[in-house]
Design a protein around this motif. Structure first.
Motif, PDB file in Angstrom:
ATOM      1  N   GLN A 125       0.865  -1.190   0.000  1.00  0.00           N
ATOM      2  CA  GLN A 125       0.000   0.000   0.000  1.00  0.00           C
ATOM      3  C   GLN A 125       0.898   1.235   0.000  1.00  0.00           C
ATOM      4  O   GLN A 125       0.989   1.973   0.979  1.00  0.00           O
ATOM      5  CB  GLN A 125      -0.920  -0.031   1.231  1.00  0.00           C
ATOM      6  CG  GLN A 125      -1.875  -1.209   1.248  1.00  0.00           C
ATOM      7  CD  GLN A 125      -2.620  -1.336   2.570  1.00  0.00           C
ATOM      8  OE1 GLN A 125      -2.209  -0.798   3.592  1.00  0.00           O
ATOM      9  NE2 GLN A 125      -3.726  -2.063   2.554  1.00  0.00           N
ATOM     10  N   ASP A 185       0.857   4.107  -1.664  1.00  0.00           N
ATOM     11  CA  ASP A 185       0.242   5.431  -1.541  1.00  0.00           C
ATOM     12  C   ASP A 185       0.048   5.795  -0.071  1.00  0.00           C
ATOM     13  O   ASP A 185       0.320   6.925   0.350  1.00  0.00           O
ATOM     14  CB  ASP A 185      -1.100   5.476  -2.276  1.00  0.00           C
ATOM     15  CG  ASP A 185      -0.928   5.428  -3.789  1.00  0.00           C
ATOM     16  OD1 ASP A 185       0.205   5.696  -4.253  1.00  0.00           O
ATOM     17  OD2 ASP A 185      -1.903   5.133  -4.499  1.00  0.00           O
ATOM     18  N   GLU A 186      -0.409   4.818   0.718  1.00  0.00           N
ATOM     19  CA  GLU A 186      -0.605   5.055   2.139  1.00  0.00           C
ATOM     20  C   GLU A 186       0.735   5.176   2.872  1.00  0.00           C
ATOM     21  O   GLU A 186       0.867   5.949   3.823  1.00  0.00           O
ATOM     22  CB  GLU A 186      -1.450   3.934   2.749  1.00  0.00           C
ATOM     23  CG  GLU A 186      -2.878   3.918   2.221  1.00  0.00           C
ATOM     24  CD  GLU A 186      -3.728   2.818   2.824  1.00  0.00           C
ATOM     25  OE1 GLU A 186      -3.444   2.412   3.977  1.00  0.00           O
ATOM     26  OE2 GLU A 186      -4.671   2.371   2.156  1.00  0.00           O
ATOM     27  N   LEU A 222       3.454   6.420   1.564  1.00  0.00           N
ATOM     28  CA  LEU A 222       3.909   7.777   1.240  1.00  0.00           C
ATOM     29  C   LEU A 222       3.200   8.809   2.117  1.00  0.00           C
ATOM     30  O   LEU A 222       3.823   9.777   2.568  1.00  0.00           O
ATOM     31  CB  LEU A 222       3.673   8.080  -0.237  1.00  0.00           C
ATOM     32  CG  LEU A 222       4.662   7.436  -1.214  1.00  0.00           C
ATOM     33  CD1 LEU A 222       4.141   7.529  -2.647  1.00  0.00           C
ATOM     34  CD2 LEU A 222       6.041   8.086  -1.099  1.00  0.00           C
ATOM     35  N   GLN A 223       1.910   8.591   2.383  1.00  0.00           N
ATOM     36  CA  GLN A 223       1.169   9.534   3.219  1.00  0.00           C
ATOM     37  C   GLN A 223       1.718   9.552   4.637  1.00  0.00           C
ATOM     38  O   GLN A 223       1.840  10.615   5.265  1.00  0.00           O
ATOM     39  CB  GLN A 223      -0.321   9.180   3.231  1.00  0.00           C
ATOM     40  CG  GLN A 223      -1.193  10.229   3.917  1.00  0.00           C
ATOM     41  CD  GLN A 223      -1.032  11.610   3.304  1.00  0.00           C
ATOM     42  OE1 GLN A 223      -1.254  11.807   2.103  1.00  0.00           O
ATOM     43  NE2 GLN A 223      -0.629  12.582   4.117  1.00  0.00           N
ATOM     44  N   GLU A 269      11.165   8.965  -1.369  1.00  0.00           N
ATOM     45  CA  GLU A 269      10.025   8.680  -2.247  1.00  0.00           C
ATOM     46  C   GLU A 269      10.368   7.595  -3.262  1.00  0.00           C
ATOM     47  O   GLU A 269       9.579   6.674  -3.500  1.00  0.00           O
ATOM     48  CB  GLU A 269       9.578   9.966  -2.956  1.00  0.00           C
ATOM     49  CG  GLU A 269       8.922  10.967  -2.027  1.00  0.00           C
ATOM     50  CD  GLU A 269       8.725  12.333  -2.667  1.00  0.00           C
ATOM     51  OE1 GLU A 269       7.886  13.103  -2.191  1.00  0.00           O
ATOM     52  OE2 GLU A 269       9.443  12.632  -3.656  1.00  0.00           O
ATOM     53  N   MET A 293       8.807   3.829  -3.733  1.00  0.00           N
ATOM     54  CA  MET A 293       8.276   3.436  -5.040  1.00  0.00           C
ATOM     55  C   MET A 293       8.921   2.140  -5.526  1.00  0.00           C
ATOM     56  O   MET A 293       8.265   1.297  -6.139  1.00  0.00           O
ATOM     57  CB  MET A 293       8.495   4.556  -6.058  1.00  0.00           C
ATOM     58  CG  MET A 293       7.685   5.822  -5.793  1.00  0.00           C
ATOM     59  SD  MET A 293       5.910   5.554  -5.979  1.00  0.00           S
ATOM     60  CE  MET A 293       5.777   5.482  -7.762  1.00  0.00           C
ATOM     61  N   SER A 328       7.204  -0.699  -4.120  1.00  0.00           N
ATOM     62  CA  SER A 328       5.867  -0.940  -4.664  1.00  0.00           C
ATOM     63  C   SER A 328       5.912  -1.759  -5.938  1.00  0.00           C
ATOM     64  O   SER A 328       4.916  -2.265  -6.416  1.00  0.00           O
ATOM     65  CB  SER A 328       5.165   0.397  -4.972  1.00  0.00           C
ATOM     66  OG  SER A 328       5.722   0.988  -6.148  1.00  0.00           O
ATOM     67  N   LYS A 368       6.752  -0.357  -8.736  1.00  0.00           N
ATOM     68  CA  LYS A 368       6.409   0.530  -9.829  1.00  0.00           C
ATOM     69  C   LYS A 368       7.633   0.977 -10.620  1.00  0.00           C
ATOM     70  O   LYS A 368       7.535   1.416 -11.739  1.00  0.00           O
ATOM     71  CB  LYS A 368       5.665   1.748  -9.292  1.00  0.00           C
ATOM     72  CG  LYS A 368       4.288   1.394  -8.733  1.00  0.00           C
ATOM     73  CD  LYS A 368       3.588   2.624  -8.185  1.00  0.00           C
ATOM     74  CE  LYS A 368       2.244   2.241  -7.574  1.00  0.00           C
ATOM     75  NZ  LYS A 368       1.546   3.392  -6.973  1.00  0.00           N
TER      76      LYS A 368
END
Length: 340
Positions: A229, A231-232, A234-235, A329, A333, A336, A338
């Motif tokens: 997860q 995106d979470e 990163l938050q 960041e 990533m 992930s 990506k």
């Protein structure tokens, strides 16, 4: 067990001699403060509590005080800190009359409670004075609490303030605040004050009032990574930045967590259980329990790869090769899947 000893003290099953030692200094302090609160009234404490440090004062001075009649009360409490003569430590400049201490142990004052307190991992069991003390004193070895003991202690702490605590609230507090007793005590006192006497501390109350420590936020960050997860994840990272946490510090804690996951996974594969792993790594069993859950979601190869990538990111940050936030960041990533 510390809860058992506290029960005895609260029920006024008191000993004239106590020997408190171990690495959990918070429990040592809590125990002798409980003794003082139980034995003496507020008015009596001013005149009938004395504290001595064996690294500064001879033990015979404390014993002479213990043999002095109480003033405006029936009991005296003498706290004797750093009694290094029970350990293998070398003698210091202070000369302690251990013969007098032996005599006092055999025939303690009936109107005094003498508490020897030392943050020592172990004592020297070969010494006559140590053997004698352990034979005649109430002894507490203050080591980190097991998960069961920790939960009992948290319930007990809440009850001291007139509140009760639900099981899921205990889980939530451990997740948010970690296992440091001083931190937990402060949070429990705050929660009990919020719900008031007779109130119930619930999970939603904990989540509303207790902030995550930096270490716990990093744990959540890893948790988001294990579930891909990103995106979470990163938050969580951005929230830490807003709280003025440095990317380099966050990265260092990430490195510690991934090293722990690798060690836990490797030891578990060798057949070691949770308590054994906690003992080997000198980490609280509750933290090992959580780490075992996270480690199960990685292979050993993935954990080693993550540790190498963190090391590379650390080098890039310290060499100034790229903006530190961007390095973090990109690292997240990578995890992930990506980017390659």
């Amino acid at each position: 067990m510390v809860v058992d000893l506290w029960g005895k003290i609260k029920n006024h099953h008191l000993s004239p001699l106590y020997l408190l030692y171990g690495t959990e200094s918070f429990l040592l302090t809590e125990t002798y403060e409980l003794l003082i609160r139980t034995v003496l009234t507020e008015e009596e404490r001013e005149f009938n509590v004395s504290v001595y440090d064996c690294e500064e004062t001879p033990v015979q001075t404390a014993l002479e005080d213990a043999e002095t009649f109480p003033f405006l009360g029936e009991k005296r409490v003498i706290v004797v800190k750093n009694p290094y003569f029970f350990t293998a430590e070398k003698e210091k400049e202070i000369t302690h009359d251990l013969k007098k201490l032996e005599s006092y142990i055999m025939s303690p004052s009936p109107f005094s409670i003498v508490v020897f307190v030392g943050a020592y991992e172990k004592l020297d069991e070969r010494k006559k004075i140590t053997k004698l003390m352990k034979e005649h004193a109430e002894v507490l070895v203050a080591t980190p609490l097991s998960e069961k003991e920790l939960r009992e202690w948290m319930m007990e702490r809440a009850q001291q303030s007139g509140a009760t605590m639900e099981e899921n609230a205990v889980d939530a507090l451990l997740q948010l605040a970690g296992t440091n007793l001083m931190t937990l005590a402060n949070e429990l006192d705050k929660l009990a004050l919020f719900v008031g006497r007779g109130g119930i501390i619930r999970q939603e109350t904990v989540e509303k009032l207790v902030s995550r420590t930096l270490e716990q936020n990093v744990f959540v960050l890893v948790e988001k990574v294990t579930k891909r997860q990103i995106d979470e994840a990163l938050q969580v990272f951005y929230d830490l930045l807003e709280n003025n946490e440095e990317p380099l510090k966050i990265l260092a804690l990430l490195a510690n967590q991934f090293r722990l996951l690798y060690q836990v996974k490797w030891l578990a594969a060798k057949g070691y259980g949770q308590q054994q792993i906690a003992s080997i790594l000198k980490v609280h069993p509750f933290r090992i329990k959580l780490a075992m859950g996270q480690a199960a979601l990685f292979s050993e190869e993935e954990l080693m790869a993550a540790i190498r990538q963190i090391a590379e990111a650390d080098y890039e940050m310290k060499s100034g090769a790229m903006d530190r936030q961007l390095i973090m960041e990109l690292l997240l990533m990578k995890w992930s899947g990506k980017t390659k």
